[in-house]
Design an enzyme around this catalytic site. Structure first.
Site, short mmCIF file in Angstrom:
data_model
loop_
_atom_site.label_atom_id
_atom_site.label_comp_id
_atom_site.label_asym_id
_atom_site.label_seq_id
_atom_site.Cartn_x
_atom_site.Cartn_y
_atom_site.Cartn_z
N ASN A 110 6.62 11.62 -4.93
CA ASN A 110 6.71 11.43 -3.47
C ASN A 110 6.66 9.94 -3.15
OD1 ASN A 110 6.60 12.28 -0.67
ND2 ASN A 110 4.43 11.72 -0.67
N HIS A 112 5.50 7.39 -0.06
CA HIS A 112 4.71 7.42 1.17
C HIS A 112 4.59 5.98 1.71
CE1 HIS A 112 1.79 8.82 4.07
NE2 HIS A 112 1.07 7.75 3.77
#
Ligand code: GRF
Length: 204
Positions: A110, A112
């Site tokens: 991911n 972020h």
């Protein structure tokens, strides 16, 4: 060598997706193919980005499901239908279910837009600005069961300037997002990430 199969998960603009596609076509990233892009909503720019690159897309619209469990199940099935080796969450705005996280442990990456563990969750750049942080940034990490809490692969810091708005700060962070995302994927592809508990270090 057989190429590994990646699926990207998106919810918005798709600039991180574009950065990866550009890196793949330019040879900066290699060893894998983006076999599908899955979105949690229709009519987003990321789907146009995927279509322009002739990547198959699938929309699993979260608003079409009566509860989270039903959405989670449909998303998991959609992911599995493409038989990916790993997943890339590129601005994906849903939490992943425990079974999906378990199946793709240390294979779900991911991006972020904050220096985690500061400012997890939504509107991370706004959170940093409103908190008065002087250093903001971005993080690439493996996804675990928590919210933006998994083992950190790469981070970059971005200085907050006095006149910054959410937009200006986000724009400077985004440049770093694209850079460290490619760096992290490259290390992952080359099997150069050594993982001990939460600590991810680079193998020489
Ligand atoms: C990025 O800031 C990403 O870090 C966040 O959502 C944004 C997505 O941007 N989670 P894009 O869709 O890749 O342009």
């Amino acid at each position: 060598m057989l190429e590994r199969r990646a699926v990207a998960l998106v919810s918005g603009r798709g600039s991180n997706l574009q950065a990866i596609l550009d890196a793949l076509s330019g040879g900066e990233l290699r060893g894998f193919a983006l076999v599908a892009v899955i979105a949690d909503r229709p009519n987003i720019r990321a789907l146009d980005v995927a279509a322009a690159a002739e990547i198959p897309v699938q929309v699993v619209d979260y608003r079409a499901f009566s509860d989270r469990a039903a959405f989670d199940h449909a998303l998991h099935q959609a992911v599995q239908s493409f038989a990916p080796d790993f997943l890339l969450a590129l601005g994906f705005m849903r939490l992943f279910s425990a079974p999906l996280v378990a199946e793709f442990r240390l294979r779900l990456i991911n991006i972020h837009p904050s220096l985690l563990p500061a400012f997890p969750g939504i509107q991370a750049q706004r959170q940093a600005l409103e908190y008065g942080a002087k250093i903001a940034g971005c993080t690439v990490h493996f996804v675990d069961e928590g919210v933006d809490s998994g083992p950190i692969i790469a981070q970059a810091a971005v200085a907050v300037q006095d006149g910054d708005t959410v937009e200006s700060l986000s724009a400077r962070i985004l440049v770093e997002e694209h850079r460290i995302l490619k760096e992290a994927i490259s290390l992952f592809m080359d099997d150069r990430l050594q993982i001990e508990g939460r600590r991810v270090t680079k193998r020489l």
